[in-house]
Design an enzyme around this catalytic site. Structure first.
Site, short mmCIF file in Angstrom:
data_model
loop_
_atom_site.label_atom_id
_atom_site.label_comp_id
_atom_site.label_asym_id
_atom_site.label_seq_id
_atom_site.Cartn_x
_atom_site.Cartn_y
_atom_site.Cartn_z
N GLY B 42 25.50 44.40 50.21
CA GLY B 42 26.33 44.70 49.19
C GLY B 42 25.99 45.10 47.86
O GLY B 42 24.84 44.61 47.46
N GLY B 44 27.70 45.64 44.49
CA GLY B 44 28.62 45.33 43.49
C GLY B 44 27.71 44.84 42.38
O GLY B 44 26.55 44.98 42.40
N LEU B 45 28.18 44.16 41.38
CA LEU B 45 27.26 43.77 40.09
C LEU B 45 26.29 42.95 40.68
O LEU B 45 24.83 43.17 40.30
CB LEU B 45 28.03 42.99 39.16
CG LEU B 45 29.19 43.71 38.33
CD1 LEU B 45 30.01 42.91 37.57
CD2 LEU B 45 28.44 44.83 37.61
N ALA B 46 26.22 42.05 41.52
CA ALA B 46 25.16 41.18 41.83
C ALA B 46 24.13 42.06 42.66
O ALA B 46 22.92 41.95 42.51
CB ALA B 46 25.82 39.90 42.89
N HIS B 268 45.32 34.01 40.15
CA HIS B 268 45.21 34.41 38.86
C HIS B 268 46.74 34.64 38.25
O HIS B 268 47.53 35.16 38.94
CB HIS B 268 44.56 35.85 38.64
CG HIS B 268 44.38 36.29 37.45
ND1 HIS B 268 45.35 36.54 36.51
CD2 HIS B 268 43.14 36.50 37.02
CE1 HIS B 268 44.60 37.07 35.55
NE2 HIS B 268 43.24 37.04 35.50
N SER B 286 45.00 42.05 33.42
CA SER B 286 44.13 41.35 32.78
C SER B 286 44.23 40.21 31.96
O SER B 286 45.41 40.19 31.11
CB SER B 286 43.07 42.40 32.13
OG SER B 286 42.29 41.60 31.11
N ARG B 332 43.16 29.83 33.80
CA ARG B 332 44.01 30.32 35.03
C ARG B 332 44.93 29.35 35.89
O ARG B 332 45.92 29.60 36.48
CB ARG B 332 43.07 31.24 35.73
CG ARG B 332 42.66 32.51 34.92
CD ARG B 332 41.56 33.39 35.75
NE ARG B 332 41.33 34.67 34.91
CZ ARG B 332 40.40 35.53 35.18
NH1 ARG B 332 39.59 35.44 36.43
NH2 ARG B 332 40.02 36.29 34.43
N GLU B 449 29.75 36.28 43.64
CA GLU B 449 30.88 35.55 44.10
C GLU B 449 30.65 34.94 45.57
O GLU B 449 31.24 33.93 46.10
CB GLU B 449 32.04 36.52 44.18
CG GLU B 449 33.46 35.96 44.51
CD GLU B 449 34.65 36.72 44.42
OE1 GLU B 449 34.61 37.80 44.00
OE2 GLU B 449 35.74 36.21 44.73
N LEU B 465 31.76 38.52 36.05
CA LEU B 465 30.94 39.48 35.59
C LEU B 465 29.71 39.07 35.34
O LEU B 465 28.47 39.53 35.67
CB LEU B 465 31.58 40.68 34.84
CG LEU B 465 32.78 41.21 35.03
CD1 LEU B 465 33.20 42.13 33.94
CD2 LEU B 465 32.72 41.91 36.23
#
Lengths: 254, 661
Positions: B42, B44-46, B268, B286, B332, B449, B465
């Site tokens: 993966g 993504g950000l991580a 959300h 958002s 949320r 996540e 994030l």
């Protein structure tokens, strides 16, 4: 059946990179105006599967216009008639009875994988050649110790909004990657963080772009006109300046 | 027999734990790092941040993603921002406040030590991103701007218009590409991990499928990092990308990694409502829009007038009414339930009546229009001028979101209020990890996540994030030393070893099985039906009766899948339907576990709302006596799990009924 649009699709089918491709015609019925273009393809693929035929392969992921994965060349325009990504194109942009031609991106540097999916790893290699600031994790100073004039920050942001979809290449008669490459060069040359490697970056990224087999830029502006994110052709002018000043002043081998 | 899990939380006071840990964790010397191979699944950000940072440290890294480029991971779609305790606004923020808000926002079901560490490194993330050239929003003085997000009373969210995730991911991606260019990371795009390979009780590699050729590959690593995101697509309709899936995490689960709090799902509140059965995904608007948008429904049931024709006094700003202290910026889970409550009671708007309004008009005119007019020295501006001036400001803050809304719905949100409804967005649950981010399988880590660790039962906005980048840039590169320092003598294991051969064979058999069922229904048919069961019985509101029914329905669906799915094409080619078949088969198993978990947790907390457990005014009713623990499920066999517990100890925060009133 959710809607009342009936369409004729002429879709490029190609088994893999090595085989010959051809157009195949499909009638699709009962399409709703609220569907996205890709959801219309979902309906067609679902039907093909129910007929135990092979569905049409196409790239897509986020379906909200930001990942840059979707890439259909529709009626002679990358991403179709609107200045948006294919996933954000909705069927209300078409009329019932329309014939729609759908092809993959056409460029030597984007070989077809299957049907409408192409390989864009050449873009990754352009970034790997210099589209970064060389700062290892942990080397940063306090973020606010580096004020950046808002005007430059905004311009850098607008260049950084590129999603790397490749529509600019598909739109260009020379299959040039100048808009893509210049967006990254511009973003970093506008910011103080990007100064140290400024010259090297422009030279290396342009060299990599050429090595990948992208064509030359002849300033037709088709890339800007088709870019779903409105990346400005001014970035190309900025990169040309960067490149020129780098080649005049540099005598280094990188 | 169920056991109490050891989270390996360091000793010492909360504020010293991470500092002391970093100073004491074993190190690996640079010469040895080169010989240690790390697999990162993966990007993504991580994943991108971890792969880049580990390569910078000198480890040999192999990274995998199923997309055609690491830049396309779904972190790219995060919109509103990233939290950091910088206190640049001088509004009283601090590491402690970010820590406290996150624990409280998570309804007291997150681990204190992890969350405090997250708050500590949050500021470093912003510094790192700016150094990479991430173009955050700035003021005219050239300094960084902030905005507010739900569940907080300070402005600590950094942003880049409505595309912060894109900019942060492109920053991490550029660092990753740099390491690829330097030869320190070998990148495998369009590759999907299909199993973890275990050798002598440790994770030592993966089986991956090259999605273009269909070939299965064996890859060795001294350690394996899963940075594979969340599993919101179990609901079919969600804000996740079409390809987002649980497969990597699920394979790890089946190989012994416990799954933490699987039922903790974030719905959300502000998404574009479903428009028809054709819908393939839902689009988020958002949370940052709640800075300037006011949420309301008509006071009169079934009011069919256009929104702009409903006068002010006939509007119910129900969040401001119910939660005056936080107003439209409640967390949320609370905002989502409140929207559902109004729609279920018959006050919903739009054709489906399953939507509420998110209205910018009053702030556009009164807040921004007037401020701009005053800057320009315009006295007594008329409404038209105010709208024109306010519109320009709103465009700069949220322009791309407004454009997206218009493209999807055909309506202009500058003119009429957005119609919004809650949708599945994020999963707080995930692989259980200890303080080092290691799962219960030695050498197998989960970041971002994909793990369960920091958000408890509800994640605050702009914290995903933060967590993804914290794990990848600043946490894992330290904590992995604790494991790898003892592995320096382990030579690379040949991928011809029997464990690799066996694992590949099992993957091959499963693929052959999918292709040979040759039933009548498409993979999507099953995915949609699973999603419907999950949304109705394990979504915003859950009950024992509904969950029991859902478990039976999912078991029946699984049987039907293995007898009646049709997967076209072959194994040795680019075959998206085959990819989906494997993912949906895993989602079906996960869906059952989520329902089992939701049924077992007889309390309401955060996003987990059990109808039987609520306060008289409809708020979530926690049971701290009985359920102040993390549920970590061990896979035993199909439909059989054993529950293990990690007790949550609150030494620094007084656990209390969460109130945003």
């Amino acid at each position: 059946m959710e809607g009342n649009m009936n369409l004729t699709l002429k879709v490029w089918r190609q088994k893999n990179a090595k085989s010959e491709g051809r157009f195949e015609t499909f009638d699709v019925k009962g399409i709703s105006e609220d569907m996205s273009f890709l959801e219309m393809f979902d309906v067609l693929n679902e039907r093909l599967i129910s007929e135990t035929k092979e569905p049409i392969a196409f790239d897509h992921d986020c379906r909200e216009g930001i990942c840059g994965m979707c890439s259909m060349y529709i009626n002679g325009h990358p991403h179709g008639p609107k200045q948006t990504t294919t996933c954000q194109l909705h069927m209300r942009s078409f009329k019932s009875g329309d014939t729609i031609t759908v092809e993959p991106w056409r460029a030597a540097a984007f070989p077809v994988i299957k049907d409408l999916a192409v390989n864009r790893s050449s873009f990754d290699r352009i970034i790997a050649s210099g589209g970064f600031v060389s700062v290892n994790t942990g080397n940063a100073r306090d973020a606010n110790s580096l004020p950046i004039p808002k005007e430059n920050a905004d311009l850098a942001f607008m260049a950084a909004a590129c999603i790397g979809c490749g529509a600019c290449v598909a739109a260009c008669k020379n299959a040039s990657a100048m808009l893509f490459t210049s967006a990254k060069v511009s973003q970093l040359s506008l910011l103080p963080q990007g100064q140290a490697e400024r010259q090297m970056r422009a030279e290396k990224m342009v060299a990599q772009m050429d090595a990948e087999g992208f064509g030359a830029c002849t300033n037709t502006g088709a890339c800007e006109a088709e870019c779903p994110k409105g990346i400005s052709i001014e970035n190309i002018a900025r990169m040309n300046r960067e490149y020129l000043s780098a080649s005049v002043s540099s005598n280094k081998e990188y | 027999m169920s056991t109490i899990l050891d989270a390996k939380i360091p000793d010492g006071s909360l504020v010293e734990k991470w500092t002391k840990f970093r100073s004491n964790v074993p190190l690996v010397n640079p010469a040895n790092k080169r010989n240690l191979e790390i697999i990162v699944v993966g990007t993504g950000l991580a994943g991108a941040s971890a792969a880049a940072s580990l390569a910078e440290l000198g480890y040999t890294v192999k990274a995998f993603c199923f997309q055609d480029s690491p830049r396309r991971a779904h972190s790219i779609a995060a919109q509103g921002g990233i939290n950091a305790a910088k206190n640049y606004q001088n509004d009283g923020d601090s590491t402690y406040r970010l820590f406290y808000d996150t624990i409280k926002g998570g309804d007291y079901r997150a681990r204190e030590a992890n969350v405090h560490r997250l708050a500590e490194v949050s500021a470093n993330i912003i510094d790192q991103c700016v150094a990479q050239g991430v173009p955050f929003a700035r003021d005219y003085g050239g300094l960084l701007k902030n905005r507010s997000f739900g569940g907080t009373q300070v402005k600590r969210t950094f942003y880049a218009a409505g595309q912060t995730g894109q900019q942060l991911l492109l920053g991490a991606y550029s660092s990753l590409q740099r390491q690829i260019g330097l030869g320190n990371v070998k990148m495998y795009t369009r590759h999907e991990m299909l199993d973890v390979v275990m050798v002598d009780g440790k994770a030592r590699g993966i089986i991956a499928r090259d999605l273009i050729s269909g070939k299965l590959e064996r890859h060795f690593g001294h350690a394996v990092l899963l940075c594979t995101g969340g599993y919101g697509n179990v609901f079919y309709l969600s804000t996740n990308a079409m390809g987002s899936n649980v497969t990597a995490a699920w394979k790890a689960h089946r190989k012994g990694a416990l799954f933490g709090n699987p039922c903790f799902t974030q719905i959300h509140p502000t998404c574009i409502p479903v428009s028809g059965d054709h819908q393939s995904k839902l689009t988020l608007m958002s949370e940052s829009l709640r800075n300037d948008g006011r949420i309301w429904v008509p006071k009169q049931k079934g009011d069919t007038r256009p929104a702009n024709d409903i006068p002010e006094e006939e509007r119910d700003y129900y969040l401001e009414r119910r939660y005056p202290a936080f107003g439209n910026l409640v967390p949320r889970d609370i905002a989502s339930r409140a929207a559902k409550e109004r729609c279920d009671a018959g006050y919903g708007v739009g054709a489906s009546k399953m939507a509420v309004y998110l209205d910018f008009r009053s702030n556009l005119i009164n807040k921004y229009g007037r401020a701009e007019a005053s800057k320009l020295g315009i006295d007594n501006p008329d409404e038209e001028t105010l709208i024109r001036l306010g519109r320009a400001v709103v465009k700069e803050e949220y322009g791309n979101l407004f454009d997206m809304y218009k493209q999807i719905t055909g309506e202009d949100p500058y003119e009429t209020p957005m119609r919004i409804y809650p949708a599945v967005h994020y999963t707080m649950g995930g692989l259980w990890v200890d303080y080092n981010l290691m799962t219960t399988v030695k050498g197998l880590y989960a970041l971002g996540e994909a793990n369960f660790s920091d958000h408890g039962a509800n994640r605050l906005g702009a914290s995903a994030l933060m967590q993804g980048l914290a794990d990848g840039y600043f946490v894992l590169p330290y904590t992995i030393g604790a494991y790898l320092a003892a592995e320096i003598k382990t030579k690379a294991i040949s991928t011809d070893a029997p464990e690799f051969v066996e694992a590949e064979k099992a993957v091959q058999e499963r693929i052959t099985q999918f292709l040979s069922i040759k039933g009548k229904k498409s993979v999507d048919n099953f995915h949609k039906r699973l999603g419907k069961i999950m949304w109705e019985q394990c979504g915003m509101s859950r009950s024992a009766e509904g969950l029991k029914g859902a478990i039976a329905d999912i078991q029946a669906l699984r049987k039907e899948f293995y007898s009646d799915v049709f997967v076209p094409g072959d194994a040795d080619e680019f075959n998206p339907e085959l990819e989906k078949a494997g993912r949906v088969a895993d989602f079906i198993e996960l869906g059952e576990l989520m329902c089992v978990d939701a049924l077992q947790r007889e309390e309401s907390c955060g996003g987990h709302f059990r109808e039987e457990f609520q306060t008289p005014d409809g708020e979530a009713l926690r049971d701290d006596e009985k359920y102040a623990y993390v549920s970590a499920w061990e896979f035993k066999d199909t439909s059989q799990w054993e529950l293990h517990k990690e007790e949550l100890v609150y030494e620094n925060i007084k656990i209390a009924q969460r109130s945003y009133k």
